[in-house]
Scaffold this active site. Structure first.
Site, PDB file in Angstrom:
ATOM      1  N   GLU A  25       0.840  -1.208   0.000  1.00  0.00           N
ATOM      2  CA  GLU A  25       0.000   0.000   0.000  1.00  0.00           C
ATOM      3  C   GLU A  25       0.875   1.258   0.000  1.00  0.00           C
ATOM      4  OE1 GLU A  25      -1.265   1.893   3.407  1.00  0.00           O
ATOM      5  OE2 GLU A  25      -1.079   0.118   4.684  1.00  0.00           O
ATOM      6  N   VAL A 106      -5.455   0.243   3.076  1.00  0.00           N
ATOM      7  CA  VAL A 106      -5.616  -1.217   2.972  1.00  0.00           C
ATOM      8  C   VAL A 106      -6.812  -1.534   2.070  1.00  0.00           C
ATOM      9  CG1 VAL A 106      -6.243  -3.300   4.270  1.00  0.00           C
ATOM     10  CG2 VAL A 106      -4.459  -1.753   5.147  1.00  0.00           C
ATOM     11  N   LYS A 159      -3.891  -1.711  14.176  1.00  0.00           N
ATOM     12  CA  LYS A 159      -3.069  -0.745  14.916  1.00  0.00           C
ATOM     13  C   LYS A 159      -3.582  -0.582  16.354  1.00  0.00           C
ATOM     14  CE  LYS A 159      -3.152   2.245  11.447  1.00  0.00           C
ATOM     15  NZ  LYS A 159      -3.279   1.580  10.147  1.00  0.00           N
TER      16      LYS A 159
HETATM   17  N1  PSU Z   1      -0.086   0.402   8.548  1.00  0.00           N
HETATM   18  C1  PSU Z   1       0.886   1.205   9.067  1.00  0.00           C
HETATM   19  N2  PSU Z   1       0.719   2.563   8.920  1.00  0.00           N
HETATM   20  C2  PSU Z   1      -0.376   3.124   8.294  1.00  0.00           C
HETATM   21  C3  PSU Z   1      -1.389   2.259   7.754  1.00  0.00           C
HETATM   22  C4  PSU Z   1      -1.181   0.915   7.910  1.00  0.00           C
HETATM   23  O1  PSU Z   1       1.881   0.716   9.636  1.00  0.00           O
HETATM   24  O2  PSU Z   1      -0.476   4.354   8.205  1.00  0.00           O
HETATM   25  C5  PSU Z   1      -2.608   2.870   7.061  1.00  0.00           C
HETATM   26  C6  PSU Z   1      -3.319   1.858   6.134  1.00  0.00           C
HETATM   27  O3  PSU Z   1      -3.379   2.423   4.846  1.00  0.00           O
HETATM   28  C7  PSU Z   1      -4.718   1.687   6.712  1.00  0.00           C
HETATM   29  C8  PSU Z   1      -4.945   3.048   7.292  1.00  0.00           C
HETATM   30  O4  PSU Z   1      -5.664   1.312   5.761  1.00  0.00           O
HETATM   31  O5  PSU Z   1      -3.686   3.305   7.943  1.00  0.00           O
HETATM   32  C9  PSU Z   1      -6.134   3.088   8.235  1.00  0.00           C
HETATM   33  O6  PSU Z   1      -6.752   4.333   8.127  1.00  0.00           O
HETATM   34  P1  PSU Z   1      -8.208   4.577   8.775  1.00  0.00           P
HETATM   35  O7  PSU Z   1      -8.024   4.236  10.228  1.00  0.00           O
HETATM   36  O8  PSU Z   1      -8.480   6.046   8.540  1.00  0.00           O
HETATM   37  O9  PSU Z   1      -9.158   3.679   8.069  1.00  0.00           O
END
Ligand code: PSU
Ligand code: MN
Length: 306
Positions: A25, A106, A159
């Site tokens: 990604e 993702v 996360k």
């Molecule tokens: N993994 C990491 N760092 C990131 C991400 C994933 O180590 O910044 C990103 C991915 O693109 C994931 C996004 O889809 O964070 C999630 O964003 P949100 O919580 O706004 O859906």
């Protein structure tokens, strides 16, 4: 091949000959890590995948073209783009139609990987159910995507800024297999332990590849999540990272941060509070996930689809 996809020559050739390919990604590059470590990480991860005998395919929208596989010049330009859109299922097509530049989360990376015929994707951690979602309703579109798009996502779990218990409950409800790689307990991104039992444990890339082929033969749609923990030497213990997460969440709240800005804000704030340690560990876990994803892609390439 879908005519909206712009394949790099290397990815095109690998796919044509049925060789292993791993999608990567780009939101992690534009919104997840600061310059210039973001570019170093992106290059290093591509090199690691090649060392394992697979072809990396970093995905992004550049001036309206949906690229699967970037040149080094494109990677560098993207890593320096300050105003890239952060694209998910809702706005991937908008960026193409309006000829914008955006990085794929993702969810959007899974959509593009599936269209291109790439079966495996490596990232850091998926998005999920944010803490306080019972009032904010902030749940990442990554979870819905996993339930409907057949790509294997290799991560260190979700996360740890999220409500992990609720995140894994949602995945269970949506029928997404969550596989603890070599562990009985799911990891929590920067740390090895979440206190949540892994619904499925698998210990080898071959086992994961066999599992995937059986899912296909049973016509079970959707993706799966591999949760690959860091080693004990590399992790940040839960109490230490937990303190920084709580402080970052309090700052986000005080500053009224919401929506798409939430995850990038929290990652940046934890980076500052930890004096760079969270970023070093984030890079370690992306490396580890890239290696495993390449091994899974190689195992799948030995088992052509029925
Ligand atoms: N993994 C990491 N760092 C990131 C991400 C994933 O180590 O910044 C990103 C991915 O693109 C994931 C996004 O889809 O964070 C999630 O964003 P949100 O919580 O706004 O859906
Ligand atoms: Mn969100």
């Amino acid at each position: 091949m879908n005519d909206m996809i712009q394949l790099s020559p290397a990815v095109s050739e690998a796919l044509r000959f049925g060789r292993a390919v791993v999608a990567l990604e780009s939101t992690i590059i534009t919104h997840g890590m600061p310059w210039p470590r973001n570019l170093e990480m992106a290059r290093e991860v591509e090199a690691l995948i090649r060392e394992q005998g697979a072809e990396p395919a970093t995905i992004a929208v550049i001036d309206g073209a949906l690229h699967v596989g970037l040149t080094d010049a494109q990677l560098e330009a993207l890593a320096q783009t300050r105003d890239a859109l952060k694209l998910s299922r809702a706005d991937l097509a908008y960026a193409v139609a309006a000829k914008r530049t955006g990085s794929t989360t993702v969810a959007a990376t899974m959509i593009a990987a599936k269209l291109a015929g790439v079966e495996v994707f490596a990232t850091g951690g998926i998005g999920g159910v944010h803490k306080g979602a019972e009032t904010s309703f902030d749940i990442s579109a990554d979870l819905d995507e996993l339930s409907q798009t057949a790509v294997i996502v290799v991560s260190a779990g979700a996360k740890a800024i999220l409500d992990l218990k609720k995140t894994f409950e949602v995945l269970e409800t949506k029928g997404v297999p969550v596989v603890g790689y070599g562990v009985d307990e799911l990891p929590a991104f920067w740390s090895r332990r979440s206190g949540i039992k892994a619904p499925i444990r698998m210990d080898t890339p071959d086992a994961i590849a066999d599992f995937q082929r059986v899912r296909e033969r049973l016509e079970i749609t959707g993706g799966m999540l591999i949760a690959n923990p860091l080693t004990e030497e590399l992790e940040i213990d839960g109490a230490t990272i937990g303190g920084w997460i709580d402080a970052a969440l309090a700052d986000a709240d005080a500053q009224g941060i919401e929506g798409k800005a939430t995850t990038p804000f929290l990652l940046q704030r934890i980076f500052e509070l930890s004096d760079g340690r969270s970023l070093a560990t984030n890079i370690d876990l992306v490396r580890s996930n890239a290696r495993l994803a390449a091994e899974i892609a190689v195992a799948l390439a030995k088992r052509p689809k029925a």
